[in-house]
Design a protein around this motif. Structure first.
Motif, PDB file in Angstrom:
ATOM      1  N   GLU A   1      65.042  59.890 108.774  1.00  0.00           N
ATOM      2  CA  GLU A   1      63.673  59.408 108.537  1.00  0.00           C
ATOM      3  C   GLU A   1      62.652  60.244 109.305  1.00  0.00           C
ATOM      4  O   GLU A   1      61.575  60.563 108.782  1.00  0.00           O
ATOM      5  N   ALA A   2      62.975  60.611 110.536  1.00  0.00           N
ATOM      6  CA  ALA A   2      62.068  61.464 111.327  1.00  0.00           C
ATOM      7  C   ALA A   2      61.857  62.797 110.626  1.00  0.00           C
ATOM      8  O   ALA A   2      60.744  63.343 110.588  1.00  0.00           O
ATOM      9  N   ARG A   3      62.936  63.313 110.043  1.00  0.00           N
ATOM     10  CA  ARG A   3      62.845  64.595 109.328  1.00  0.00           C
ATOM     11  C   ARG A   3      62.014  64.442 108.059  1.00  0.00           C
ATOM     12  O   ARG A   3      61.184  65.289 107.736  1.00  0.00           O
ATOM     13  N   GLU A   4      62.246  63.354 107.325  1.00  0.00           N
ATOM     14  CA  GLU A   4      61.503  63.144 106.081  1.00  0.00           C
ATOM     15  C   GLU A   4      60.009  62.935 106.368  1.00  0.00           C
ATOM     16  O   GLU A   4      59.146  63.421 105.640  1.00  0.00           O
ATOM     17  N   LEU A   5      59.725  62.236 107.437  1.00  0.00           N
ATOM     18  CA  LEU A   5      58.335  61.928 107.775  1.00  0.00           C
ATOM     19  C   LEU A   5      57.544  63.176 108.139  1.00  0.00           C
ATOM     20  O   LEU A   5      56.325  63.240 107.922  1.00  0.00           O
ATOM     21  N   THR A   6      58.218  64.175 108.682  1.00  0.00           N
ATOM     22  CA  THR A   6      57.499  65.345 109.218  1.00  0.00           C
ATOM     23  C   THR A   6      57.814  66.648 108.499  1.00  0.00           C
ATOM     24  O   THR A   6      57.175  67.666 108.776  1.00  0.00           O
ATOM     25  N   HIS A   7      58.799  66.643 107.606  1.00  0.00           N
ATOM     26  CA  HIS A   7      59.273  67.879 106.980  1.00  0.00           C
ATOM     27  C   HIS A   7      59.682  68.910 108.023  1.00  0.00           C
ATOM     28  O   HIS A   7      59.453  70.111 107.863  1.00  0.00           O
ATOM     29  N   GLN A   8      60.229  68.447 109.122  1.00  0.00           N
ATOM     30  CA  GLN A   8      60.740  69.327 110.176  1.00  0.00           C
ATOM     31  C   GLN A   8      62.199  69.000 110.382  1.00  0.00           C
ATOM     32  O   GLN A   8      62.541  67.836 110.560  1.00  0.00           O
ATOM     33  N   TYR A   9      63.070  70.012 110.393  1.00  0.00           N
ATOM     34  CA  TYR A   9      64.466  69.711 110.661  1.00  0.00           C
ATOM     35  C   TYR A   9      64.724  69.496 112.156  1.00  0.00           C
ATOM     36  O   TYR A   9      65.427  68.570 112.552  1.00  0.00           O
TER      37      TYR A   9
ATOM     38  N   LEU B   1      64.554  68.060 115.548  1.00  0.00           N
ATOM     39  CA  LEU B   1      64.072  66.748 115.994  1.00  0.00           C
ATOM     40  C   LEU B   1      63.019  66.887 117.095  1.00  0.00           C
ATOM     41  O   LEU B   1      62.146  66.040 117.233  1.00  0.00           O
ATOM     42  N   VAL B   2      63.097  67.959 117.858  1.00  0.00           N
ATOM     43  CA  VAL B   2      62.088  68.194 118.899  1.00  0.00           C
ATOM     44  C   VAL B   2      60.731  68.454 118.244  1.00  0.00           C
ATOM     45  O   VAL B   2      59.702  67.911 118.668  1.00  0.00           O
ATOM     46  N   LYS B   3      60.736  69.257 117.196  1.00  0.00           N
ATOM     47  CA  LYS B   3      59.486  69.520 116.463  1.00  0.00           C
ATOM     48  C   LYS B   3      59.010  68.261 115.722  1.00  0.00           C
ATOM     49  O   LYS B   3      57.815  67.952 115.693  1.00  0.00           O
ATOM     50  N   ALA B   4      59.940  67.557 115.114  1.00  0.00           N
ATOM     51  CA  ALA B   4      59.578  66.329 114.408  1.00  0.00           C
ATOM     52  C   ALA B   4      58.934  65.340 115.374  1.00  0.00           C
ATOM     53  O   ALA B   4      57.932  64.690 115.050  1.00  0.00           O
ATOM     54  N   ALA B   5      59.480  65.260 116.578  1.00  0.00           N
ATOM     55  CA  ALA B   5      58.955  64.325 117.577  1.00  0.00           C
ATOM     56  C   ALA B   5      57.511  64.675 117.932  1.00  0.00           C
ATOM     57  O   ALA B   5      56.660  63.790 118.046  1.00  0.00           O
ATOM     58  N   LYS B   6      57.241  65.955 118.088  1.00  0.00           N
ATOM     59  CA  LYS B   6      55.866  66.380 118.389  1.00  0.00           C
ATOM     60  C   LYS B   6      54.910  65.923 117.295  1.00  0.00           C
ATOM     61  O   LYS B   6      53.837  65.389 117.550  1.00  0.00           O
ATOM     62  N   LYS B   7      55.328  66.176 116.064  1.00  0.00           N
ATOM     63  CA  LYS B   7      54.459  65.857 114.924  1.00  0.00           C
ATOM     64  C   LYS B   7      54.232  64.356 114.816  1.00  0.00           C
ATOM     65  O   LYS B   7      53.117  63.901 114.540  1.00  0.00           O
ATOM     66  N   ILE B   8      55.269  63.579 115.018  1.00  0.00           N
ATOM     67  CA  ILE B   8      55.130  62.120 114.912  1.00  0.00           C
ATOM     68  C   ILE B   8      54.197  61.599 115.995  1.00  0.00           C
ATOM     69  O   ILE B   8      53.352  60.746 115.743  1.00  0.00           O
ATOM     70  N   ARG B   9      54.314  62.164 117.186  1.00  0.00           N
ATOM     71  CA  ARG B   9      53.445  61.692 118.262  1.00  0.00           C
ATOM     72  C   ARG B   9      51.987  62.077 118.001  1.00  0.00           C
ATOM     73  O   ARG B   9      51.069  61.399 118.450  1.00  0.00           O
ATOM     74  N   GLU B  10      51.782  63.131 117.226  1.00  0.00           N
ATOM     75  CA  GLU B  10      50.411  63.459 116.821  1.00  0.00           C
ATOM     76  C   GLU B  10      49.877  62.481 115.776  1.00  0.00           C
ATOM     77  O   GLU B  10      48.673  62.371 115.569  1.00  0.00           O
ATOM     78  N   MET B  11      50.783  61.780 115.105  1.00  0.00           N
ATOM     79  CA  MET B  11      50.367  60.821 114.081  1.00  0.00           C
ATOM     80  C   MET B  11      49.955  59.483 114.678  1.00  0.00           C
ATOM     81  O   MET B  11      49.480  58.606 113.957  1.00  0.00           O
ATOM     82  N   GLY B  12      50.206  59.274 115.976  1.00  0.00           N
ATOM     83  CA  GLY B  12      49.782  58.017 116.584  1.00  0.00           C
ATOM     84  C   GLY B  12      50.608  57.538 117.753  1.00  0.00           C
ATOM     85  O   GLY B  12      50.103  57.437 118.868  1.00  0.00           O
ATOM     86  N   PRO B  13      51.913  57.250 117.520  1.00  0.00           N
ATOM     87  CA  PRO B  13      52.690  56.608 118.582  1.00  0.00           C
ATOM     88  C   PRO B  13      52.874  57.525 119.800  1.00  0.00           C
ATOM     89  O   PRO B  13      53.265  58.681 119.643  1.00  0.00           O
TER      90      PRO B  13
END
Lengths: 310, 310
Positions: B176-184, B186-198
């Motif tokens: 789900e983290a990968r789908e949400l950010t289009h990043q494989y 997880l470190v990059k996906a985490a950065k992007k998700i944290r930019e989205m709010g949480p």
């Protein structure tokens, strides 16, 4: 203490979602020797190469304390060559080309100068050849580690079973542990494997870390969460080299020290994948390694007192 | 401190390689409430059930300090029903039946008696409904945790993005983290998700543990290597309930305390999967929990001094 590393010295062509390398030096024993050489000298290499293997790579290994008396050079054949394509997950890959070349003739010879080695790392090879190396040693090493793969389970299982009876530690990945035992649960698979011979078992799970089993105990080492993995090739062999190198440096094969050795191996592997091939393994400093190990510690450390009274 | 848990209370039919259960009580909020109730009272439940939901289950929840004022009971409809089939790896499953039933009408209402809750656990639901619960709270909780799934990324992304801006911690699995950010990565996906709010992100990896990201820090909690996993249903919700329950018990939402909370959640989840449904979650003792947490500690602990000087 000295370590014998047995395995391939080869060329790889690698394609990943992040780039490609056409023909770079690879091979299980190359990676293992570089990694081990940070901790112990001499590393005594047993392998086979063709006329095309670069002289400067041999010099670079020698400069790091790797002895090459056990590396056979075949004048009229090429070195082993592997070409692979990694998928986006970097955990799965397709083999595009396997040119055995010199590997067809490999009959590993232990030089007299290697006799008395305390540690033996048997890289993934035909089990018969792994057994042959054990047979040639006049004195049983303190620790024999064996790496293998599903191919040998499918084509040479009786030999592999024989080899397993004669080693102290088996190192496989999770799917190989499952294939070897027909058990999905890794805890059950570990029990079965330890009944087959090895007292110790390491199950590697790639980006999901590694498990060490011994008696009724288990230790888990995470993989380091990297922003970018450029090339996973050699990560497992680097892990193996760092693991056995640290054990040889300390001379201590207790379960407690093996935990540390697994963290060291995981740290070395985390560097390996940062660049193509063995580039990163030639340039590490003690500071880099120690600070990566500190990050590993922080990754799983939590305060002791949870104060749970329900 | 009090915790509001929002989600489903349902029936599940489950088939695993180890057995089957035809119709047992399940639902994200049921699992989360049982797990949280070990640490904090009251747990304030918001959900919807049909006429067929067992009265004794409601009594069992109440006996554990779970308030049900926010649970709507629909007299002429059945409870939500899910039927799934787990594959041998127990990480992948096929959904065979999804009968929404009462869930079609779910419009969560926060009772007055729940106002002032310090912790809010928004289980996986339509993002619009998750936002509605946040909107109804007169006082912003100390910590809002949101769980979601790929289905909402594909069908309600604008709402999900809005919800993400309003929560403190997102809890998703790796795919789900990968789908949400289009990043494989997880470190990059985490950065992007944290930019989205949480500010905080937990990425769950099933049998491969969980990662907690905050600022430039990361913590990894292993999953416990179990000999047998009987039924993974509810493990994620149990993890969430244990996590937020422990935070509410201690009232401390520092990164350091979240590390402990993740270990507590992982320990609770490791019990959950040992039997079908929520059986195990009704019978745990402090001794069992504390001794499992001790095993978690031993699983990744290694001695500090490695003495590496290259």
């Amino acid at each position: 203490m000295s370590v014998i590393t047995v395995g391939t010295m080869a060329f790889d062509a690698i394609e990943t979602p992040f780039g490609k390398a056409n023909k770079i030096v690879g091979g299980s024993a190359t990676y293992a020797a570089y990694a081990a050489s940070y901790f112990v000298k001499p590393v005594q290499q047993i392998s086979i190469i063709g006329y095309d293997f670069p002289e400067e790579e041999l010099e670079s290994l020698k400069a790091r304390g790797v002895q090459l008396d056990g590396v056979e050079k075949v004048a009229n054949k090429k070195s082993f060559f592997w070409k692979g394509l990694y998928h986006e997950d970097m955990n799965t890959r397709d083999t595009l080309v396997t040119d055995l070349n010199v590997l067809e003739d490999f009959d590993p010879r232990v030089p007299d100068s290697y006799q008395g080695a305390e540690f033996l790392m048997l890289g993934n090879l035909m089990p018969k050849l792994q057994i042959s190396v054990i047979d040639q040693l006049k004195q049983k090493p303190k620790l024999i580690v064996l790496d293998t793969m599903n191919f040998w389970m499918e084509t040479a299982m009786p030999d592999l079973e024989e080899a397993l009876k004669r080693v102290d530690l088996l190192m496989v990945n999770d799917s190989e542990a499952r294939e070897l035992t027909h058990q999905y649960s890794l805890v059950k698979a570990a029990k079965k494997i330890r009944e087959m011979g090895p007292k110790y078992l390491i199950i590697k799970k790639g980006e999901n870390g590694a498990l060490l089993f011994y008696e009724d105990k288990v230790f888990f080492a995470p993989a380091f969460p990297l922003e970018d993995v450029f090339d996973p090739t050699g990560a497992g062999d680097t892990f193996a080299g760092g693991f056995i190198g640290y054990l040889a440096k300390t001379g201590d094969i207790s379960f407690n020290n093996m935990k540390k050795a697994i963290i060291v191996g995981s740290a070395m592997a985390s560097f390996c994948v940062e660049k193509f091939g063995n580039t990163r393994l030639k340039e590490l400093t003690a500071e880099e390694l120690n600070s990566r190990i500190q990050l590993f510690r922080e990754l799983t450390s939590f305060e002791t007192e949870l104060g749970i009274d329900l």
